[in-house]
Write an enzyme that holds these catalytic residues in place. Structure first.
Site, PDB file in Angstrom:
ATOM      1  N   ASP A 196       0.797  -1.243   0.000  1.00 51.81           N
ATOM      2  CA  ASP A 196       0.000   0.000   0.000  1.00 51.81           C
ATOM      3  C   ASP A 196       0.826   1.289   0.000  1.00 51.81           C
ATOM      4  O   ASP A 196       0.334   2.333   0.423  1.00 51.81           O
ATOM      5  CB  ASP A 196      -0.959   0.073   1.210  1.00 51.81           C
ATOM      6  CG  ASP A 196      -2.042  -0.994   1.169  1.00 51.81           C
ATOM      7  OD1 ASP A 196      -2.065  -1.789   0.219  1.00 51.81           O
ATOM      8  OD2 ASP A 196      -2.866  -1.027   2.104  1.00 51.81           O
ATOM      9  N   CYS A 216      -4.312  -5.874  -2.786  1.00 51.41           N
ATOM     10  CA  CYS A 216      -3.256  -6.879  -2.595  1.00 51.41           C
ATOM     11  C   CYS A 216      -3.487  -8.204  -3.290  1.00 51.41           C
ATOM     12  O   CYS A 216      -2.678  -8.624  -4.107  1.00 51.41           O
ATOM     13  CB  CYS A 216      -3.042  -7.230  -1.140  1.00 51.41           C
ATOM     14  SG  CYS A 216      -3.317  -5.956   0.011  1.00 51.41           S
ATOM     15  N   LYS A 232       4.679 -11.041   3.759  1.00 57.00           N
ATOM     16  CA  LYS A 232       3.249 -11.229   3.523  1.00 57.00           C
ATOM     17  C   LYS A 232       2.971 -12.109   2.297  1.00 57.00           C
ATOM     18  O   LYS A 232       3.638 -12.009   1.277  1.00 57.00           O
ATOM     19  CB  LYS A 232       2.638  -9.839   3.327  1.00 57.00           C
ATOM     20  CG  LYS A 232       1.256  -9.839   2.725  1.00 57.00           C
ATOM     21  CD  LYS A 232       0.631  -8.466   2.797  1.00 57.00           C
ATOM     22  CE  LYS A 232      -0.595  -8.407   1.910  1.00 57.00           C
ATOM     23  NZ  LYS A 232      -1.435  -7.242   2.202  1.00 57.00           N
ATOM     24  N   HIS A 250      -0.893 -13.541   1.564  1.00 60.86           N
ATOM     25  CA  HIS A 250      -2.265 -13.103   1.261  1.00 60.86           C
ATOM     26  C   HIS A 250      -2.859 -13.735   0.003  1.00 60.86           C
ATOM     27  O   HIS A 250      -3.689 -13.127  -0.681  1.00 60.86           O
ATOM     28  CB  HIS A 250      -2.329 -11.565   1.157  1.00 60.86           C
ATOM     29  CG  HIS A 250      -3.672 -11.015   1.590  1.00 60.86           C
ATOM     30  ND1 HIS A 250      -3.956  -9.681   1.620  1.00 60.86           N
ATOM     31  CD2 HIS A 250      -4.808 -11.644   1.984  1.00 60.86           C
ATOM     32  CE1 HIS A 250      -5.201  -9.492   2.016  1.00 60.86           C
ATOM     33  NE2 HIS A 250      -5.735 -10.671   2.253  1.00 60.86           N
ATOM     34  N   HIS A 258       1.268  -1.019   5.386  1.00 56.19           N
ATOM     35  CA  HIS A 258      -0.161  -1.274   5.540  1.00 56.19           C
ATOM     36  C   HIS A 258      -0.597  -0.763   6.915  1.00 56.19           C
ATOM     37  O   HIS A 258       0.119  -0.938   7.890  1.00 56.19           O
ATOM     38  CB  HIS A 258      -0.390  -2.787   5.430  1.00 56.19           C
ATOM     39  CG  HIS A 258      -1.806  -3.191   5.197  1.00 56.19           C
ATOM     40  ND1 HIS A 258      -2.751  -3.156   6.194  1.00 56.19           N
ATOM     41  CD2 HIS A 258      -2.438  -3.658   4.092  1.00 56.19           C
ATOM     42  CE1 HIS A 258      -3.913  -3.585   5.699  1.00 56.19           C
ATOM     43  NE2 HIS A 258      -3.747  -3.893   4.432  1.00 56.19           N
ATOM     44  N   ASP A 290       2.514  -2.994  -4.010  1.00 54.87           N
ATOM     45  CA  ASP A 290       1.475  -3.806  -4.661  1.00 54.87           C
ATOM     46  C   ASP A 290       0.327  -2.975  -5.215  1.00 54.87           C
ATOM     47  O   ASP A 290      -0.280  -3.297  -6.229  1.00 54.87           O
ATOM     48  CB  ASP A 290       0.954  -4.903  -3.711  1.00 54.87           C
ATOM     49  CG  ASP A 290       0.364  -4.336  -2.425  1.00 54.87           C
ATOM     50  OD1 ASP A 290       0.530  -3.118  -2.154  1.00 54.87           O
ATOM     51  OD2 ASP A 290      -0.260  -5.099  -1.673  1.00 54.87           O
TER      52      ASP A 290
END
Ligand SMILES: *[C@@H]1O[C@H](CO)[C@@H](O)[C@H](O)[C@H]1NC(C)=O
Ligand SMILES: *[C@@H]1O[C@H](CO)[C@@H](O)[C@H](O)[C@H]1NC(C)=O
Ligand SMILES: *[C@@H]1O[C@H](CO)[C@@H](O)[C@H](O)[C@H]1NC(C)=O
Length: 582
Positions: free
Chosen positions: A44, A83, A142, A144, A295, A347
């Site tokens: 982000d 994401c 991360k 996700h 984030h 991202d």
């Protein structure tokens, strides 16, 4: 030495020796020319959040150094503004709609670690391609992109089943409730207020009774107090259980920390990345560091708290930059800098969502809109940097359109890996563009999706370099000018909360990068031609989309108790086997 022996015309050089020599030299050459691949991805981060992308008040010296020693991509486009779909596209080189990772519902990201959907096993990531070429591949941070399919530990969507040899990190994403109780969103917003009110009422009742203002019987007072206490306990337990379910750290297939401890997560991430490089410095490696930064809730360690000019968000950006610095320093120390293709991006853009009257997300520079919107530049235009000293010219800028999906065929090329031929790859091998041997990007049309809905298309005209953006659908924004969607954290993609444009909105991105003034047939003589060219491209593109099982539809994206990863005895999932403590 071998070469001398051969050229020396050794007459007894048998065919076998020759063959062995050729094989050996080929092995040697290909192995030597395969660079390490280091991919750094922020979460982000906005286009305008870095010094090297024009921010003069935030301190990002390490990322700025990367840009100075490499090439800056000023039109680096993410395939999605969220994401889960964006990362899917990054890893597979394909629009997320091709793998079922584009949502049909409003929940456009994986909604928890205990849901079925995820990156399908028959998709191929660049990690798989590089693994097949002898690279040691690691993912730190991360994920996700899903975890389980049928049980709490089948790990069908786990990174280790998607081309990574080593995994350390959060299989889900960072959330407010991963913070300590004091700053959790739960305490500050939803649950807590009730707890505080209940506690206050109980206290008032008790005091009132003691000083004789309340005439209720003691029995009744005790009963009310008991109910109140049970209510408070229930709330706290709910928060603790939720936190442990949604915030966890894996090392390979093992849960090593649940809930994850944010206090030293940044240090542990750096330590893991450094140690991966040191363990694998002798052979080609691929390391993908996927930061939990920046984030929301932007947790920074004490070192960085309150040190930036931009609050908790700025502190977090500066901390991430420091982490990047530590990783780059390891390359320097091990003499790997020139043999490593290093990449940095985000991202998707910063979130425009306002919480308590304040925007907590990143800064998307001059670009309109942000995270979760389909087509506006702010959500999809990413800061991109590539460094490969001695190969890619230092301190250069590339304004041509590139995509995060290009990393897939580009690193495959560097590793000598063929790209899969049985499917469409949307990314382009950009090595020639990066090396400066060609001037124009192969990207002519790029499609900007919101879930499975196509919202906009970009046309980069090959002949004259013109750059058009055509919007068919835009999200309805708050009238206050904050460019925030109406009352929703994630902007809707269809229905009453979006505007359908017919004729579409047209912008000249070269003259109007902020997409502020739509063109009309009067202001742009080629209006109709451009719109019909875009239309044609969209139709052709849509013909290449084949239906696949959706990984984010309601049943696939709903929490299921039997899929909940748990270190302990469900529902009590607590453990800490982390040995790197700081
Ligand atoms: C720099 O970044 C911060 C944090 O996102 C932002 O508030 C600020 O407006 C940016 N400044 C410039 C000049 O882009
Ligand atoms: C790395 O590449 C740079 C740029 O070409 C060069 O100046 C430097 O000497 C190289 N370093 C090493 C250790 O080869
Ligand atoms: C993966 O499998 C699904 C069916 O489960 C199929 O629709 C899709 O085309 C396959 N994808 C690839 C890349 O083979």
């Amino acid at each position: 030495m071998l070469l001398n022996m051969f050229n020396g015309g050794n007459s007894r050089c048998s065919p076998t020796v020759l063959l062995v020599f050729i094989l050996f030299s080929q092995f040697w050459v290909t192995n030597m020319s395969k660079p390490n691949i280091l991919l750094l991805m922020a979460d982000d981060l906005g286009y305008g959040d870095l010094g090297c992308f024009g921010n003069d008040t935030i301190r990002t010296p390490n990322i700025d150094r990367l840009a100075k020693e490499g090439i800056k991509l000023t039109q680096h486009i993410s395939a999605a503004s969220l994401c889960t779909p964006s990362r899917t596209a990054f890893l597979t080189g394909r629009y997320p709609i091709r793998s079922g990772m584009a949502a049909t519902t409003e929940r456009r990201v994986k909604s928890g670690p205990g849901t079925i959907g995820g990156l399908p096993r028959n998709e191929t990531t660049f990690a798989t391609l590089l693994q097949q070429q002898g690279y040691t591949t690691g993912l730190i941070g991360k994920w996700h992109l899903g975890l389980n399919c049928e049980s709490h530990n089948d790990h069908c969507h786990h990174p280790l089943h998607n081309g990574f040899d080593y995994y350390y990190g959060d299989p889900f994403t960072l959330e407010n409730d991963c913070l300590s109780w004091e700053s959790s969103q739960f305490r500050l917003k939803d649950g807590p207020i009730h707890i505080q009110i209940v506690a206050l009422l109980l206290f008032t009742l008790l005091t009132g009774k003691i000083i004789g203002l309340v005439s209720l019987k003691w029995k009744i007072v005790f009963f009310i107090i008991l109910c109140g206490i049970l209510y408070i306990i229930y709330n706290i337990a709910y928060y603790l259980i939720l936190q442990s379910w949604r915030c966890l750290i894996f090392r390979n297939h093992e849960i090593i920390q649940q809930p994850l401890k944010l206090e030293d997560a940044a240090f542990r991430t750096v330590k893991e990345a450094v140690s991966f490089i040191e363990r694998n410095k002798k052979k080609p490696f691929l390391l993908f560091v996927s930061f939990l930064h920046v984030h929301i809730p932007c947790y920074s360690t004490k070192l960085f708290r309150g040190t930036s000019q931009h609050g908790v968000y700025g502190d977090n950006v500066e901390e991430m930059d420091w982490m990047v610095g530590k990783i780059l320093a390891t390359l320097d120390k091990e003499g790997l800098t020139n043999d490593t293709f290093t990449y940095f991006t985000s991202d998707n853009g910063g979130s425009m969502y306002m919480q308590w009257g304040e925007r907590l997300g990143g800064w998307n520079g001059i670009f309109k809109g942000g995270k979760s919107m389909g087509g506006w530049e702010g959500g999809i235009r990413m800061p991109g940097i590539v460094r490969w000293p001695g190969k890619i010219a230092a301190n250069t800028i590339l304004d041509e359109p590139t995509s995060l999906m290009d990393i897939f065929p580009t690193v495959a090329h560097l590793a000598g890996a063929p790209v899969p031929q049985d499917r469409i790859i949307d990314g382009k091998n950009q090595i020639a563009l990066l090396l400066g041997t060609v001037q124009r990007s192969e990207h002519e049309f790029m499609f900007h999706y919101c879930g499975t809905h196509l919202h906009a298309v970009r046309w980069h005209e090959k002949e004259n370099g013109a750059l058009w953006k055509v919007h068919y659908v835009t999200p309805n924004l708050q009238p206050n000018g904050a460019e925030e969607c109406y009352g929703k954290i994630l902007c809707p993609c269809s229905g009453d909360d979006v505007t359908y444009h017919n004729p579409p909105l047209l912008f000249d991105l070269l003259k109007d990068p902020s997409e502020s003034t739509p063109l009309s047939p009067t202001s742009e003589p080629r209006f109709d031609t451009i719109i019909s060219q875009a239309e044609k491209a969209v139709t052709e593109h849509q013909m290449t989309i084949t239906p696949v099982p959706n990984q984010l539809d309601l049943p696939s994206n709903q929490w299921k108790a039997n899929l909940q990863p748990c270190c302990g005895i469900f529902p009590f999932c607590w453990c800490d086997k982390e040995t790197n403590n700081f």
